[in-house]
Motif scaffolding. Structure first.
Motif, PDB file in Angstrom:
ATOM      1  N   LYS A  52      26.847  10.835 -37.223  1.00  0.00           N
ATOM      2  CA  LYS A  52      27.430  12.133 -36.932  1.00  0.00           C
ATOM      3  C   LYS A  52      26.964  13.171 -37.917  1.00  0.00           C
ATOM      4  CE  LYS A  52      30.776  13.665 -34.414  1.00  0.00           C
ATOM      5  NZ  LYS A  52      30.519  14.939 -34.850  1.00  0.00           N
ATOM      6  N   CYS A  53      26.945  12.769 -39.194  1.00  0.00           N
ATOM      7  CA  CYS A  53      26.493  13.711 -40.212  1.00  0.00           C
ATOM      8  C   CYS A  53      25.087  14.159 -39.918  1.00  0.00           C
ATOM      9  CB  CYS A  53      26.500  13.054 -41.594  1.00  0.00           C
ATOM     10  SG  CYS A  53      28.111  12.982 -42.294  1.00  0.00           S
TER      11      CYS A  53
ATOM     12  N   ASP B 204      30.367   4.684 -31.278  1.00  0.00           N
ATOM     13  CA  ASP B 204      31.752   4.697 -31.649  1.00  0.00           C
ATOM     14  C   ASP B 204      32.585   4.003 -30.592  1.00  0.00           C
ATOM     15  OD1 ASP B 204      34.270   7.248 -31.819  1.00  0.00           O
ATOM     16  OD2 ASP B 204      34.173   5.291 -32.767  1.00  0.00           O
TER      17      ASP B 204
ATOM     18  N   HIS C 235      29.675   7.281 -38.708  1.00  0.00           N
ATOM     19  CA  HIS C 235      29.899   8.497 -39.465  1.00  0.00           C
ATOM     20  C   HIS C 235      28.583   9.112 -39.935  1.00  0.00           C
ATOM     21  CE1 HIS C 235      31.954  11.239 -42.081  1.00  0.00           C
ATOM     22  NE2 HIS C 235      31.191  10.854 -43.065  1.00  0.00           N
TER      23      HIS C 235
ATOM     24  N   ASP D  12      31.998   1.694 -38.540  1.00  0.00           N
ATOM     25  CA  ASP D  12      32.544   3.040 -38.701  1.00  0.00           C
ATOM     26  C   ASP D  12      31.653   3.888 -39.568  1.00  0.00           C
ATOM     27  OD1 ASP D  12      36.145   2.519 -38.710  1.00  0.00           O
ATOM     28  OD2 ASP D  12      34.706   3.048 -37.152  1.00  0.00           O
ATOM     29  N   ARG D  13      31.185   3.277 -40.655  1.00  0.00           N
ATOM     30  CA  ARG D  13      30.345   4.049 -41.557  1.00  0.00           C
ATOM     31  C   ARG D  13      29.044   4.463 -40.886  1.00  0.00           C
ATOM     32  NH1 ARG D  13      30.154   0.608 -46.451  1.00  0.00           N
ATOM     33  NH2 ARG D  13      32.360   0.336 -46.835  1.00  0.00           N
TER      34      ARG D  13
END
Lengths: 403, 495
Positions: free
Chosen positions: A236-237, A286, A233, A229-230
Motif C-alpha cells: 500500500k505504501c 489483503d 502494508h 499484513d506487513r
C-alpha cells in the motif's frame, strides 16, 4: 463519517465460505450497515420457515457489542462445550484510516491539489474497504451459527435474530473486562497445569495428534498472518508513493516545452496507472490472503479452546475416578461419587465424540477455504501482473516512438 | 583537404583538427617544439568579447587552411601556450573539441566542431548564425569507463582505487586505449582544478560526486556487508557519469589537467580535497561568504533572457528535488516490501510444513517459493529504480546547483564592473577637483589613476559580456544534454 453499504446486493468479499448445506430453513444475512460516529449498525435479516419464529422474514438492527454478547453466551454454555464456537467478529476499527485522513487534512501545503484529491480518494477507498470487511466478518459469524445443526437451535440466537428492540447489552464495563482478562489467565494456567499433570494420559491418539498439530499450527498461522499484513502494508505504501511521483512528473512536463514534455507526461500517466494496479494488488492480497489467515487463526484458537475444554472434562473425569476410588476405599458416599463419576464420564465421552466431529469439520473447512482463496489469489495476481506488463510495454513503445 | 568544415562556430582559436593527424603522433610533443614559433599568446586579459574568434593571436585563420599538419600544430601550439598561461583562457579550448556533443539545435551557440572529417581547419566565420548543427552529433569518440573498485591499504588509511579506462580515437591522446588507477580524492582534485579555471568565466563544470565520510569509513574499516558494497557501487557509477559528462564538454576536454588525469599513471595526490583539511575549511568559509554576498547583491537584470532562464532553473530545481524525494521514498518502500515478502515466504513455508493435509501443504510451500522469487524481483527492481532514476535525479540537482553557481559568478562580475565604474567616476571627480585646484603633480597622479580605472572598467565590462555569452552557450548545451541523458535511462529503467 457516514457510509452505507449494501452488503447483500454486491458480491461479498468474504474469504471464508460457509456451506449452508443447502438448508434453507434458516438463512441469515446482513443486508445493510450504517456507520455512525463511533459505531456501526448492522441490519440483520432472517428468512426462515422454522416454527419458532413469528414471521418468515424479519430484520433487526444490531451493534457490535450484541454480537459479542451472543458469542459469549455460547461460550459460557456448558452444552456447547464439545463444539467449536465460531470466533467472534473483530471490532470494527476505523481508527487508523480516520487518523490518516485527519493528517491529510491538516497536511502540508507542498502537495498540489490533484495530489491531495488523489490521496483523499485513496483513503476513502481504504475506509470503505475496512467497512466492507467488518460487515463480512459479522455476517460470516452469524451464518456459521445458522449452519451448525446444534448451535442454531440456541435460544439466545433466536432472541438475537428476532427481538425487535435493543438488546440493551452494554459493552463490558471495566470490571467485566478485567474479570474476563483474569479468567483468561486462569484458563491458560489451568491448561498448563493439566497438560503437565503426569497422571493425565491421553487415551485417544487422534486427540493427541490434533493437539500437537493445533498448537503448532496456531502459532505458525499467527506468524504468517502478521507477516502477510506487513506485506500488504508495504504494498500500500508503495502504491501511495506513486502519487507524488506522478504529480511531480506532471508538473515537470507542463513546464517543459518540447519533446521531453510529452515524455514526462506519459511517465506521469504511467505512474498513475501503476499506482492503481498496485493498490489493487494490495487489496486483493489483503482480502484473499491476510483475511483468510486471520480467520483461521481465530478459528484454530477456537479449536484449541475446544480441546482445552475436553481436556478439562478429562481431568474432571480422572478426578472423579480418583474420588470414587477414594470413596470406595473409605466406603463413604460411594453413591454420590459414583454418580458424579458417571456424569463426568458421560460428559467426557460426549465431548470427545463431538470434538472429534468438529475437528474433522474444521480441517475440511480449512482445506477447502484455503484452496478457494489461494486459487483466487493466484489468478488475481496473474491478472494484475499481466496488466502491468502490458502497461509498461505500451508506455515504453510510446516513449521510444517520441523522438 | 579542406574538409567540409563549415563555418565553425565561433572562432575561438583555431580549429585544429586533432583527429586528422594521420600519424597519430602525440600532438603535444611536437607542439612543444613549435611553441616558440607561435606568435603572441593570447593574453588572458584581452579577451575581447566580440573578438572571440580572433584569438588575437596566433595563427590567423589564413594559415589554417593549410593541409599541412604542421600548420595544425601551430594552431595547437598556440593553444598549448595559452593554456598554460594563467587560467583565464577557456576560450581556447573550445574549438577543436573532438568530443562530440549533442548539438544545440536552435540556440545560438555551440562551438562544436565536428571533428572527424575536419582535415583542415577552416576559416572562422564569426557569424554565429551559420552554425550548423551537427546532425545528431552523438558520435562519441571518447568513451570512459570506471570499474574495478579495489581496496588498497588498510585501516584508516585505506582507500578505494578505481580503474579509469579510456577508449578514444581522438588524436590528442597518445594511445587509443589506456587505463589508469585513480582514487576518489583524485577525482575531487580534478574537479576543483577545472572549477577554479572555468567556473568564474561562465562555463558549467559538472559537479563531482560528494564525499561521504560515513560511507568511506565503513569501507575502510572493512565491513563486508551489503551496505558498503552498495556504497562502493554507487560511487563508482557516479564517478563514471561524472567523467562522461566532463568529457562531453568540448572546452573541458581540451584541458590538460583532464588529459593528465586520464593518461598519466601517477598523479600528485590532491591533498586539499580532504574533508577535514585546512583547504576544506577554507572552502566552507568561502561558500558561506558567497551565500551572504548573494543576498546583498542587487543586480538589475538588463537581459531578459537571463532572468527567464534563472527562473526556469529555479523551478526546475525545485521540481527535481521534489521528484527526487518521492523517488527515494519509493525505493525505500520497495526495499521494505521485498524484506517483508521474504519474511512472509518463510512463514508460509513453515505453515506448509505443519499442515497435515498433503495437497494443501504442497500448495503452501509452493506459495512460499513464489513469494521468495517475488521478493528477489522486488529487490532488483528497487536497485534499478535507485540507480537509474534516483541517482540521475540527484546528479541533475547538483548540476543545476552548478548552473546557479555560474549565474552567481556572473552577478559578481557585474558587480565588479559596477564598482569599477563608480570608482572611475570618483577618480574623475578627483581629477576635476585637482584641475581646479591646480596641483600639477596630483593631477598627473589622478590621471594615472583614472587611466587605470578606466582600463579596469573596460575590463570589467568585457568580462561581464564574456561571461554572459559563455553562459548562454553553456545553458544551451546543458539543456540539450539534459534531455538526452534523462530520457534514455528512464526508458531503460522502465523496461
Amino acid at each position: 463519517m457516514e457510509g452505507r453499504q449494501e452488503a447483500g446486493k454486491e458480491s461479498k468479499p468474504s474469504s471464508v465460505s460457509v456451506d449452508l448445506q443447502g438448508d434453507s430453513s434458516l438463512q441469515v444475512e446482513i443486508s445493510d450497515a450504517v456507520s455512525e460516529r463511533d459505531k456501526v449498525k448492522f441490519t440483520v435479516q432472517t428468512k426462515s420457515c422454522l416454527p419458532h419464529f413469528a414471521q418468515t422474514e424479519f430484520s433487526v438492527v444490531r451493534q457490535h457489542e450484541e454480537f459479542i454478547w451472543l458469542h459469549d453466551a455460547y461460550v459460557e454454555n456448558e452444552e456447547y462445550a464439545g463444539l467449536i464456537i465460531p470466533p467472534a467478529p473483530p471490532r470494527p476499527d476505523f481508527e487508523a484510516s480516520r487518523e490518516k485522513l485527519q493528517k491529510l487534512g491538516e497536511g502540508d501545503s507542498s502537495i498540489t491539489r490533484e495530489e491531495f484529491a488523489k490521496m483523499k480518494q485513496e483513503l476513502e477507498a481504504e475506509y470503505l474497504a475496512i467497512f466492507k470487511k467488518t460487515v463480512a466478518m459479522h455476517e460470516v459469524f452469524l451464518q456459521r451459527l445458522a449452519a451448525h445443526p446444534t448451535l442454531r437451535r440456541d435460544h439466545n440466537f433466536f432472541v438475537f435474530l428476532e427481538y425487535g428492540q435493543d438488546l440493551s447489552v452494554r459493552g463490558k464495563n471495566r470490571k467485566e473486562l478485567l474479570g474476563g482478562f483474569l479468567r483468561n489467565i486462569v484458563k491458560s494456567a489451568d491448561e498448563a497445569l493439566i497438560t503437565s499433570m503426569s497422571g493425565l494420559k491421553e487415551v485417544d491418539d487422534f486427540f493427541e495428534h490434533e493437539r500437537t498439530f493445533l498448537l503448532e499450527y496456531h502459532s505458525r498461522i499467527r506468524d504468517a498472518c502478521l507477516r502477510a499484513d506487513r506485506v500488504m502494508h508495504s504494498h500500500k505504501c508503495l502504491a501511495d508513493d506513486y502519487i507524488p511521483i506522478s504529480a511531480a512528473l506532471n508538473s515537470l512536463g507542463t513546464q517543459e516545452v518540447n519533446q521531453l514534455k510529452t515524455s514526462f507526461l506519459k511517465l506521469a500517466e504511467l505512474f498513475e496507472r501503476l499506482r492503481k494496479l498496485e493498490g489493487r494488488v494490495a487489496s486483493d492480497e489483503d482480502l484473499k490472503l491476510s483475511d483468510m489467515l486471520r480467520y483461521y487463526m481465530r478459528d484454530s484458537q477456537a479449536a484449541k479452546d475446544l480441546l482445552y475444554r475436553r481436556l478439562r472434562a478429562l481431568a474432571d473425569y480422572e478426578n472423579a475416578n480418583k474420588a470414587l476410588d477414594k470413596a470406595r476405599t473409605r466406603n463413604r458416599e460411594v453413591r454420590t461419587a459414583e454418580s458424579h463419576q458417571q456424569l463426568c464420564c458421560q460428559r467426557f465421552e460426549s465431548l470427545s465424540d463431538s470434538a472429534k466431529q468438529e475437528l474433522m469439520d474444521f480441517k475440511s473447512r480449512r482445506v477447502s477455504s484455503f484452496r478457494k482463496n489461494l486459487i483466487e489469489l493466484a489468478e488475481l495476481e496473474l491478472k494484475h501482473a499481466k496488466a502491468s506488463t502490458l502497461l509498461l510495454r505500451n508506455t515504453l513503445v510510446a516513449l521510444k516512438g517520441e523522438p | 583537404m579542406a574538409a567540409e568544415r563549415e563555418p565553425p562556430p565561433l572562432g575561438d582559436a583555431k580549429p585544429t583538427d586533432f583527429e586528422e593527424l594521420e600519424d597519430g603522433e602525440d600532438l603535444f610533443t611536437s607542439t612543444v617544439s613549435t611553441l616558440e614559433s607561435s606568435p603572441s599568446s593570447p593574453e588572458p586579459a584581452s579577451l575581447p568579447a566580440e573578438d572571440v574568434s580572433t584569438n588575437s593571436n596566433g595563427p590567423r585563420p589564413a594559415e589554417v587552411v593549410l593541409d599541412d599538419d604542421r600548420e595544425d600544430l601551430f594552431a595547437e601550439a598556440t593553444e598549448e601556450v595559452s593554456l598554460d598561461s594563467p587560467e583565464r583562457e577557456p576560450i581556447l579550448s573550445s574549438e577543436p573539441s573532438p568530443a562530440v556533443t549533442p548539438v544545440t539545435p536552435t540556440t545560438l551557440i555551440a562551438p562544436r566542431i565536428e571533428s572527424k572529417s575536419m582535415s583542415a581547419p577552416v576559416i572562422f566565420d564569426r557569424s554565429r548564425e551559420e552554425i550548423e548543427e551537427e546532425a545528431n552529433g552523438d558520435v562519441f569518440d571518447i568513451e570512459i569507463g570506471v570499474s574495478d573498485p579495489e581496496k588498497v591499504g588498510d585501516g584508516m588509511n585505506a582507500y578505494m582505487a578505481y580503474r579509469v579506462t579510456t577508449k578514444t580515437s581522438l588524436s590528442m591522446f597518445s594511445k587509443s586505449e589506456f587505463s589508469v588507477k585513480r582514487r576518489f580524492s583524485d577525482f575531487l582534485g580534478l574537479h576543483s582544478k577545472l572549477a577554479s579555471k572555468y567556473l568564474h568565466v561562465g562555463y558549467i563544470v559538472p559537479p563531482a560526486p560528494e564525499k561521504s565520510i560515513v560511507g568511506m569509513t565503513k569501507v575502510k574499516v572493512g565491513k563486508e556487508d551489503s551496505s558498503s558494497t552498495e556504497f562502493v557501487e554507487k560511487r563508482r557509477a557516479a564517478l563514471e557519469r561524472y567523467l562522461q559528462r566532463t568529457v562531453k564538454h568540448p572546452t573541458l576536454l581540451q584541458d590538460p589537467d583532464l588529459r593528465q588525469f586520464l593518461e598519466s599513471s601517477e598523479l600528485p595526490r590532491a591533498v586539499n580535497t580532504q574533508a577535514l583539511s585546512g583547504a576544506g575549511i577554507l572552502r566552507m568559509v568561502n561558500k558561506a561568504a558567497d551565500a551572504v554576498n548573494k543576498m546583498t547583491i542587487k543586480m538589475n537584470e538588463s537581459d531578459a533572457w537571463f532572468e527567464e532562464k534563472q527562473q526556469q532553473f529555479e523551478n526546475l530545481d525545485q521540481q527535481l528535488r521534489k521528484l527526487h524525494a518521492s523517488v527515494e521514498a519509493l525505493v525505500c518502500h520497495r526495499k521494505e516490501l521485498s524484506a517483508n515478502t521474504a519474511a512472509f515466504a518463510k512463514s508460509a513455508a513453515m505453515l506448509g510444513n505443519s499442515e497435515d493435509h498433503t495437497a494443501l501443504s504442497r500448495a503452501l510451500s509452493q506459495l512460499a517459493e513464489v513469494e521468495e522469487k517475488i521478493d528477489q524481483l522486488h529487490q532488483e527492481q528497487a536497485f534499478a529504480d535507485f540507480y537509474m532514476f534516483s541517482e540521475l535525479l540527484s546528479d541533475y540537482i547538483r548540476l543545476i546547483a552548478a548552473v546557479k553557481g555560474v549565474f552567481d559568478h556572473r552577478m559578481k562580475c557585474w558587480q565588479k564592473w559596477e564598482d569599477a565604474q563608480i570608482t572611475l567616476l570618483k577618480k574623475r571627480e578627483i581629477e576635476a577637483k585637482m584641475m581646479v585646484a591646480n596641483k600639477p603633480d596630483k593631477i598627473q597622479q589622478a590621471k594615472n589613476e583614472i587611466r587605470e580605472w578606466e582600463a579596469k572598467v573596460q575590463q570589467g565590462e568585457r568580462d561581464f559580456e564574456q561571461i554572459s555569452k559563455t553562459i548562454r552557450k553553456e545553458v544551451g548545451r546543458f539543456e540539450l544534454i539534459k534531455y538526452w541523458e534523462a530520457f534514455l535511462p528512464e526508458a531503460k529503467a522502465i523496461a
